[in-house]
Design a protein around this motif. Structure first.
Motif, short mmCIF file in Angstrom:
data_model
loop_
_atom_site.label_atom_id
_atom_site.label_comp_id
_atom_site.label_asym_id
_atom_site.label_seq_id
_atom_site.Cartn_x
_atom_site.Cartn_y
_atom_site.Cartn_z
N THR A 10 -4.47 0.46 -2.79
CA THR A 10 -4.22 -0.76 -2.02
C THR A 10 -5.41 -1.70 -2.11
OG1 THR A 10 -2.80 0.48 -0.50
CG2 THR A 10 -3.58 -1.68 0.23
N ASN A 15 -5.44 -3.35 -5.58
CA ASN A 15 -4.38 -4.34 -5.74
C ASN A 15 -4.63 -5.60 -4.90
OD1 ASN A 15 -2.41 -3.56 -7.68
ND2 ASN A 15 -1.77 -1.90 -6.32
N GLN A 48 2.90 -0.24 -7.12
CA GLN A 48 2.64 -0.93 -5.85
C GLN A 48 2.54 -2.43 -6.07
OE1 GLN A 48 -1.21 -0.34 -3.99
NE2 GLN A 48 -0.34 -0.48 -1.94
N ALA A 49 1.88 -2.84 -7.14
CA ALA A 49 1.77 -4.27 -7.46
C ALA A 49 3.15 -4.86 -7.75
CB ALA A 49 0.85 -4.46 -8.67
N SER A 107 5.28 -5.30 -4.54
CA SER A 107 4.80 -6.40 -3.69
C SER A 107 5.27 -7.75 -4.21
CB SER A 107 3.27 -6.37 -3.60
OG SER A 107 2.67 -6.72 -4.84
N THR A 127 -3.21 -12.79 -3.55
CA THR A 127 -2.33 -11.63 -3.70
C THR A 127 -1.51 -11.47 -2.41
OG1 THR A 127 -4.13 -10.19 -2.92
CG2 THR A 127 -3.80 -10.37 -5.31
N LEU A 148 1.53 -5.58 0.07
CA LEU A 148 0.78 -4.43 -0.42
C LEU A 148 0.52 -3.42 0.70
CD1 LEU A 148 -1.75 -6.34 -2.69
CD2 LEU A 148 0.03 -4.75 -3.47
#
Length: 444
Positions: free
Chosen positions: A134, A137, A297-298, A301, A326, A331
């Motif tokens: 996390t 990212n 995960q990216a 999101s 971001t 995230l």
């Protein structure tokens, strides 16, 4: 105050690294034993069939990103070519794939680390990995790309060393000519049903080539860069899968000699490299889990970001960090969902992932037909081939895979889909959502 937007900074090479990281090529070892049984030790041929079939869907992704070079992947393409409500349902299904894939990686990695250091509970490792991924990212795609490059390099190093050791192992027992054998491809003969069953199993090794489309707004010249990256990811992945499975079959041509098909890879690695290489290999498997969790995960999101921006989800999902550009809220949400690894089984999570990915693949094929063939009326002989025949063939293959999913995948897919329909009804009846007047520019 200027509006915070995603920044175009990713190159084609970084996209390829991102997609391969999510695919985690080293996971070929995970399915080798079971795939050998299903295909009667013709795994390389099954991979070639899988690659040919999924290349059709890869082609469709490439066509749609040229039309809509923005975040959202399958959700965006269906939303803007078919219908906003159908797009929502596809995005809803896609979330099960992307949102739960990090959790699966953390679960596997946590169990592995706990087996190495049993004094530390596996829950500690899960939380540590979630926090690390996390943090990376949130800092941005450039930092994530740099980390993924290091991790992917190690994974490919494992593959290369395995290949060298396998060749050495075979040559100790057989002449040089034995390295050029058709047995891993044909075995005792060609059986289409066995090969297709293997392709149905192995297609999930390719989950990841589509993930780079979620980053479209962070890519330099996405209309040119992303299609090339998609083909490169499928090509590199296929070459790796075919070579490794080919050499693995030469080392052990009879899958029945494996003590346990689920852990056949460890037996195979032990045969060619001994205990020292087993340790090196297991570290590679752990690194593959970390890299895949980082990339997925990216991706998740960005899908949430696109749905929030289109008012399909609350506006908070469309928020970006002014400092890092971001989607920090998204995230953190994916990180929270990943904590389900404490209570959810691997089988259940995988069932969600498989269903969501195949639904997305199917509708990306369909979106090409709707956008190019129906809406834009591209109907020359070449256009019919490109925008009707290819996506139709890709759709047929994906439908075949959907019908071959296990019962758990289908049941939970239907339940999740029903929840999505209920939420859609809420949006339409109580929030007044209608067919959205869509702006096809990047500033939507």
């Amino acid at each position: 105050m200027s509006e915070v937007k995603l920044i175009r900074r990713l190159t084609g090479k970084e996209l390829v690294v991102f997609g391969l990281s999510l695919m985690a090529p080293i996971t070929i070892f995970t399915t080798f034993g079971i795939a050998s049984e299903v295909t009667d030790s013709r795994v390389p041929l099954a991979y070639i069939f899988t690659a040919l079939a999924l290349s059709l869907t890869g082609y469709c992704y490439a066509q749609m990103v040229k039309a809509f070079p923005i975040s959202g992947s399958a959700y965006t393409y269906v939303h803007r070519s078919v219908n906003s409500k159908v797009g929502f349902l596809v995005g809803w299904a896609l979330l099960t794939s992307y949102a739960l894939l990090p959790m699966v990686n953390y679960l596997v990695a946590g169990i592995f680390l706990h087996s190495i250091v049993p004094q530390i509970p596996y829950g500690f490792w899960i939380i540590l990995l979630i926090v690390l991924n996390t943090f990376i990212n949130i800092k941005g795609t450039k930092m994530a790309s740099w980390v993924n490059t290091l991790l992917l390099t190690y994974s490919f190093l494992v593959v290369i060393i395995f290949s060298i050791l396998s060749i050495r192992y075979v040559l100790l027992e057989e002449p040089v000519s034995s390295l050029l054998s058709v047995t891993p491809f044909l075995g005792a003969g060609f059986e289409l049903t066995a090969i297709m069953a293997g392709a149905s199993l192995l297609c999930f090794s390719y989950l990841g080539f589509d993930s780079i489309t979620t980053l479209a707004e962070e890519v330099i010249e996405p209309e040119k860069t992303i299609p090339k990256a998609i083909y490169a990811i499928i090509g590199i992945g296929t070459f790796t899968f075919v070579v490794v499975s080919y050499l693995g079959t030469l080392v052990q041509p009879n899958y029945q000699k494996f003590t346990n098909l689920d852990s056949a890879a460890v037996e195979l690695v032990t045969m060619v490299g001994g205990n020292l290489f087993v340790s090196f290999f297991l570290a590679g498997a752990l690194i593959g889990c970390f890299a895949s969790g980082l990339a997925s995960q990216a991706s998740a999101s960005r899908v949430l970001y696109a749905m929030g921006r289109d008012n399909m989800l609350p506006k908070v999902f469309a928020s970006l960090s002014p400092k890092y550009q971001t989607p920090v809220f998204n995230l953190l949400l994916i990180a929270a969902i990943s904590l389900l690894s404490f209570v959810m089984t691997l089988t259940l999570a995988t069932s969600f992932i498989n269903f969501g990915a195949l639904i997305a693949f199917l509708f990306v094929n369909i979106s090409v037909i709707f956008y190019y063939f129906i809406k834009n009326k591209n109907r020359s002989l070449l256009s019919i081939f490109r925008y009707l025949f290819i996506p139709s063939l890709g759709s047929i293959f994906i439908i075949y895979l959907l019908f071959n999913l296990d019962t758990i995948s289908i049941v939970f897919g239907i339940v999740w889909g029903a929840l999505g329909v209920c939420y859609l009804i809420y949006l339409v009846k109580f929030k007044g959502m209608k067919q959205i007047n869509l702006d096809f520019s990047e500033e939507v």
